[in-house]
Design an enzyme around this catalytic site. Structure first.
Site, PDB file in Angstrom:
ATOM      1  N   LYS A   1     -16.240  11.678  16.467  1.00 42.50           N
ATOM      2  CA  LYS A   1     -15.521  10.774  15.578  1.00 42.50           C
ATOM      3  C   LYS A   1     -16.305   9.485  15.312  1.00 42.50           C
ATOM      4  O   LYS A   1     -16.326   8.985  14.182  1.00 42.50           O
ATOM      5  CB  LYS A   1     -14.157  10.443  16.204  1.00 42.50           C
ATOM      6  CG  LYS A   1     -13.183   9.791  15.244  1.00 42.50           C
ATOM      7  CD  LYS A   1     -11.778   9.725  15.859  1.00 42.50           C
ATOM      8  CE  LYS A   1     -10.777   9.183  14.843  1.00 42.50           C
ATOM      9  NZ  LYS A   1      -9.416   9.153  15.399  1.00 42.50           N
TER      10      LYS A   1
ATOM     11  N   GLU B   1      -5.946  27.433  12.532  1.00 46.24           N
ATOM     12  CA  GLU B   1      -7.404  27.349  12.357  1.00 46.24           C
ATOM     13  C   GLU B   1      -8.080  28.714  12.336  1.00 46.24           C
ATOM     14  O   GLU B   1      -9.122  28.888  11.697  1.00 46.24           O
ATOM     15  CB  GLU B   1      -8.027  26.483  13.457  1.00 46.24           C
ATOM     16  CG  GLU B   1      -7.689  24.999  13.345  1.00 46.24           C
ATOM     17  CD  GLU B   1      -6.413  24.610  14.069  1.00 46.24           C
ATOM     18  OE1 GLU B   1      -5.653  25.517  14.487  1.00 46.24           O
ATOM     19  OE2 GLU B   1      -6.175  23.397  14.225  1.00 46.24           O
TER      20      GLU B   1
ATOM     21  N   PHE C   1      -8.486  13.286  25.330  1.00 41.22           N
ATOM     22  CA  PHE C   1      -7.464  14.041  24.606  1.00 41.22           C
ATOM     23  C   PHE C   1      -8.121  14.954  23.563  1.00 41.22           C
ATOM     24  O   PHE C   1      -8.952  14.518  22.777  1.00 41.22           O
ATOM     25  CB  PHE C   1      -6.486  13.073  23.919  1.00 41.22           C
ATOM     26  CG  PHE C   1      -5.431  13.794  23.106  1.00 41.22           C
ATOM     27  CD1 PHE C   1      -4.497  14.620  23.720  1.00 41.22           C
ATOM     28  CD2 PHE C   1      -5.386  13.647  21.725  1.00 41.22           C
ATOM     29  CE1 PHE C   1      -3.544  15.295  22.976  1.00 41.22           C
ATOM     30  CE2 PHE C   1      -4.429  14.314  20.973  1.00 41.22           C
ATOM     31  CZ  PHE C   1      -3.503  15.138  21.606  1.00 41.22           C
ATOM     32  N   GLN C   2      -7.743  16.198  23.553  1.00 44.34           N
ATOM     33  CA  GLN C   2      -8.277  17.221  22.643  1.00 44.34           C
ATOM     34  C   GLN C   2      -9.796  17.351  22.728  1.00 44.34           C
ATOM     35  O   GLN C   2     -10.462  17.600  21.737  1.00 44.34           O
ATOM     36  CB  GLN C   2      -7.816  16.969  21.202  1.00 44.34           C
ATOM     37  CG  GLN C   2      -6.302  17.160  21.055  1.00 44.34           C
ATOM     38  CD  GLN C   2      -5.826  17.208  19.620  1.00 44.34           C
ATOM     39  OE1 GLN C   2      -6.419  16.589  18.738  1.00 44.34           O
ATOM     40  NE2 GLN C   2      -4.738  17.935  19.377  1.00 44.34           N
TER      41      GLN C   2
END
Lengths: 598, 173
Positions: free
Chosen positions: A180, A68, A130-131
């Site tokens: 999301k 990234e 998570f993440q």
């Protein structure tokens, strides 16, 4: 209710047209298309998955990077050479943290990039999902602004605001954090007509009083210097600058960020100021009675010890960022304005009331500057010899000079950070704006390869060379895989001196040659094998007489990237040098010039 | 130098910065970040929405040299969410702060405490035989004095809000 809107007009809230059902992710991609985005650099992951689906159907080209950080630097390279914002899309958590370095780099060098990060669903934010990281929190201090989108109906407006903020005023990086569930929500997409930025007022034109005050100082100065910074390039003001030089006859220095804003070949160009600037530029600033700072920020690498910097000079300081005025050096005439508009206004005043011709008005000063320039050029052992170094070592400066000699005039040069960067800035000979891409403020090793990739995407018709160090190359070389896969034929010249050379130079000069953890080995890794493994052509050059042929061979390869491993003289040092924290008067010149009277 | 006078001397190096900001998440982080990156300790901070709910006003008291403060103010002004910002000169602003304090003394049995409350205008919020909670709204320096004078009692808990301020009437702004 009237709100400030894009391009300075006002618009009325409630105007809206073209409603259609879209997901948040589709709305994001549509908004990017609406901004004219042609290419994005990115790497998908869990939280950003919804955004990657509509990319398949979009006109936007997606370039899949291998890390990234590479996406961020590629976006910077693209932005620096085109003047248009670069765009990167990455996922949450490590995707976001990996791009922080590029954001910080873009923030320091005022590069307009728009970074979109995936984020965990809004219901999971704050649960250590998570993440998950606090992306807007982490990046708040290295972005011009950032947004966490919590309602899909805001997407179109936020994208419009993000591009507006990134590209206007002092340009810089912005970030949109995109959960999301917001990406998956279905909305009535409405084109944004109003930007909600009540606290954002970029500077524009100078006032007539400011221009008059600047004119008076220009007229009365006897030892003036135009101190040109990156803001001149950002403002696309090279043409106006050239006119200002015509009208005033005042000598010019261009900072590391402004190389190419004024042709190096011009007789009034004294070169680059700063820690490794040339003697004439550094010394002219020191002795000047008027600094006309145009889009420069009195960086510590330029001023040396601030209290001793140009102590006899008055200052006209033009900067679009008001916070730069008086930050380091008090300005006699501070002008918060766009450089192009400000220089144009000064030019108009000078055309109405011409100054006496330069040689008449400031002739003695011009002679002194010319004398410094003539007696203290950049030099190195064996300079001027086409096959220098009887001892068989390739001088890194010679490689840069040969590259310049053998490449088209409009070639874009990109560099990493360290000795090779300084030699590139010193010896290339810049003639055109936006032909030089480097990491100035942050000093990000590993910048060159991904930035060159982005530059080549921005200008596929131009040749793009990266001059890199062996230490830098090892940090981000994986983006050559991207370059090969995406058919982006950049060329990389590694000035391989087997050292972290600039650190080594400091240890040589200031730590009694105690070399601590700076040796890298010229052979490990094997750069030719590594290049070939990444689908590039790998070339090794160990003899000065083979330098030109290798460059010409690389110039002829356009179907894949090329990497040349130049084995350069490891003992070479960058001169001149102003030691850190010293006054610019203490500038160290090349040993061959040390006996010259100053 | 008495403790109170010392307090006042310190106070003169304090600056009050007043900002009108967008009433949005994350604004306080951005504002505070520009102080914390320089290692400046914010002495007090008060934030609340203005009459227009889209905006909040942040009042910050910070101890810093004037020229450095101007740099921070310029950089705060750059923040997209900051609509207006200025340093309020104590001579040109009306300043107020609220203090709540619980002392371990009954106000009905302690004449001294009663006298102090009456003299300062402190209001009795709650009382028991052994404890009293007082509230005082005043200029920060007066609260400093009040706090000093309370030290002869045992303070159980004390909380101040931080200063808020508005320009004086008929001022230049």
């Amino acid at each position: 209710m009237v709100i400030r809107a894009r391009w300075g007009q006002t618009a009325h809230k409630g105007e809206a047209r073209g409603a259609m059902k879209l997901t948040g992710a589709q709305a994001l991609i549509k908004s990017l298309e609406r901004e004219g985005v042609e290419v994005v650099f990115g790497l998908p992951g869990g939280a950003i998955l919804p955004v990657y689906d509509p990319i398949i159907d979009s006109s936007i080209r997606h370039i899949l990077v291998r890390h990234e950080q590479g996406a961020g630097h590629a976006a910077e390279g693209y932005a620096q050479v085109t003047g248009r914002p670069g765009v990167a899309i990455v996922t949450s958590g490590p995707g976001a943290t990996n791009i922080v370095t590029a954001l910080a780099d873009a923030y320091m060098d005022s590069v307009p990039i728009v970074v979109i990060t995936g984020q965990v669903a809004t219901s999971s934010i704050g649960t250590d999902a998570f993440q998950e990281v606090d992306t807007t929190g982490i990046t708040a201090s290295v972005t011009k602004h950032n947004w966490l989108v919590t309602d899909a109906n805001d997407i179109a407006r936020v994208v419009a605001e993000a591009f507006h903020v990134a590209t206007t005023g002092r340009p810089g990086p912005v970030l949109i954090d995109f959960p999301k569930d917001v990406a998956n929500a279905t909305i009535d997409y409405v084109e944004p007509t109003v930007l909600d930025l009540p606290g954002y007022h970029p500077a524009g034109e100078p006032t007539p009083d400011e221009v008059t005050a600047a004119y008076a100082l220009l007229r009365d100065a006897r030892r003036p210097v135009l101190y040109v910074g990156g803001g001149v390039l950002k403002a696309n003001a090279a043409h106006e600058l050239a006119r200002l030089v015509e009208l005033t006859g005042i000598p010019v220095v261009t900072t590391l960020m402004a190389r190419g804003a004024f042709p190096d070949s011009h007789e009034l160009h004294l070169g680059m100021p700063g820690m490794h600037g040339n003697f004439a530029a550094v010394t002219a600033l020191q002795h000047s009675d008027l600094l006309v700072s145009l889009g420069a920020r009195f960086d510590d690498r330029v001023t040396g010890r601030v209290e001793d910097f140009a102590t006899g000079a008055r200052v006209i300081h033009v900067d679009i960022d008001r916070a730069e005025l008086g930050k380091v050096r008090r300005a006699d005439v501070p002008i918060a304005a766009d450089c192009r508009l400000a220089i144009s206004a000064m030019n108009a005043h000078l055309e109405r009331a011409p100054l006496a011709p330069g040689p008449e008005r400031i002739g003695e000063w011009l002679s002194r500057c010319k004398d410094w320039k003539t007696r203290f050029p950049y030099t190195y052992d064996g300079a001027g010899d086409r096959a220098p170094g009887g001892i068989g070592r390739i001088k890194p400066q010679f490689v840069v000079e040969e590259l310049r000699r053998l490449t088209p005039r409009d070639t874009i040069l990109v560099s990493g950070v360290g000795q090779h960067q300084m030699w590139a800035a010193q010896h290339w000979g810049f003639e055109e704006p936006r032909s030089w891409v480097n990491s100035g403020g942050l000093g990000t090793m590993g910048f060159a390869v991904p930035a060159a990739l982005g530059a080549k995407v921005g200008h596929p018709e131009k040749m793009v060379w990266a001059v890199d160090g062996d230490g830098c190359f090892q940090m981000t070389a994986q983006e050559l895989v991207t370059a090969t896969a995406e058919q982006i034929p950049i060329k990389v010249a590694i000035l391989n001196n087997a050292y972290l050379g600039m650190v080594r130079q400091w240890q040589h000069m200031f730590y009694e040659q105690r070399y601590s953890e700076v040796y890298l080995s010229a052979d490990l890794p094997d750069y030719v094998l590594w290049a070939e493994a990444m689908g590039c052509v790998g070339i090794r050059v160990t003899d000065p007489k083979d330098v030109a042929a290798a460059i010409e061979r690389a110039n002829g390869i356009n179907d894949r990237p090329v990497v040349i491993d130049f084995r350069t003289d490891a003992m070479e040092q960058v001169f001149p040098m102003v030691p850190s924290g010293a006054s610019n008067d203490e500038i160290l010149v090349h040993p061959s010039q040390a006996d010259q009277p100053r | 130098m008495t403790p109170t006078a010392l307090n006042r001397a310190v106070q003169t190096r304090h600056h009050l910065v007043s900002a009108r900001v967008e009433n949005k998440a994350g604004v306080l982080l951005r504002v505070a970040g520009l102080f914390s990156r320089r290692g400046y300790n914010i002495i007090s901070l008060a934030v609340a929405p203005t009459d227009d709910e889209r905006f909040s006003r942040i009042s910050i008291v910070v101890a810093v040299e004037s020229n450095l403060l101007q740099q921070v103010i310029d950089q705060l002004d750059k923040l997209v969410n900051v609509v207006e910002i200025s340093e309020l000169d104590p001579g040109e602003a009306n300043t107020a702060e609220l203090l709540l304090v619980t002392v371990n003394a009954g106000i009905d049995t302690d004449a001294g405490l009663r006298g102090l409350a009456e003299a300062t205008g402190a209001v009795v919020v709650e009382k028991t035989e052994t404890q009293t909670m007082l509230r005082l709204v005043a200029e920060p320096a007066l609260l400093d004095d009040f706090e000093q004078r309370l030290r002869s009692y045992q303070i159980s808990e004390l909380q101040r809000t931080g200063a808020v301020a508005l320009p004086k009437l008929g001022g230049t702004s």
